[in-house]
Design a protein around this motif. Structure first.
Motif: not given
Length: 220
Positions: A110, A108, A71, A30-34, A73, A84, A106
């Motif tokens: 899906n 993450h 995913h 569930t981690e998101k990297k930007c 964005e 997106s 970003c």
């Protein structure tokens, strides 16, 4: 010095100015990297990525299954979403900047299926190409039937155009910094004036208050 050698020298001189950015990173389920990329306006950006999933049996990262994707964005400097979209385990995304400044990219996973992710880590290999590096010059040479010299001249022209965009962007940044500095200095000046006025008013009020006090005590 012959013309081909001159062109080759110029090509080598400019080649390092706008390199592509390649890296890899790890993310949880569930981690998101930007990532922040400073991009001039009207500049094409191409991003390519591939994912690998940790395999406990082999103790190594293996290509991710097709059911596990990413995913992507992308936001412009005004935080407006310009892209997106859902992609597969390997993907390629493209966008063109219309506003100069810091663009946020970003990524993450899906997937929320523990059977696929198994609570492990996902390794993402990301390659971001900006400006003339997005051009496929072998394909351009084949399509336009360019000689080696013509192709190098074409590359130099594209690089010069990108350098001009970068210079315009730097001037834009300098202008914004100057406006911010002037605005800050003006606010500091008005704040100093306000502080001085407050001190003067406070001093006058204290003097009147003390005078009234002494008059009431009949000391004056």
């Amino acid at each position: 010095m012959t013309l081909p050698n001159t062109v080759t020298g110029l090509f080598l001189m400019f080649a390092w100015i706008y390199p592509s950015h390649a890296l890899y990173f790890h993310i949880g389920e569930t981690e998101k990297k930007c990532f922040i990329e400073e991009i001039p306006d009207e500049t094409m950006v191409i991003g390519k990525y591939r994912t690998q999933l940790w395999d406990k049996q082999t103790n190594s990262f293996l290509p991710a299954t097709p059911g596990l994707g990413m995913h992507v964005e992308i936001k412009d400097p005004d935080t407006k979403i310009i892209l997106s979209r859902q992609y597969g385990s390997d993907g390629r995304f493209t966008f063109t900047s219309h506003t100069p400044g810091e663009h946020q990219i970003c990524l993450h996973s899906n997937s929320t299926k523990m059977a696929l992710f198994a609570g492990g880590k996902l390794r993402v290999h990301l390659d971001i190409q900006v400006g003339e590096h997005t051009n496929n010059y072998p394909e351009i040479a084949a399509k336009d039937k360019l000689t080696e010299l013509q192709l190098r001249v074409r590359q130099l022209l594209d690089q010069v155009e990108q350098i001009q965009k970068e210079q315009n962007y730097q001037r834009y940044r300098e202008e914004r910094f100057r406006m911010t500095s002037e605005s800050t200095n003006q606010r500091v000046l008005w704040w100093s004036i306000a502080q001085t006025l407050i001190l003067i008013i406070t001093g006058i009020w204290q003097m009147k208050h003390l005078k009234s006090f002494f008059e009431a005590k009949k000391l004056v």
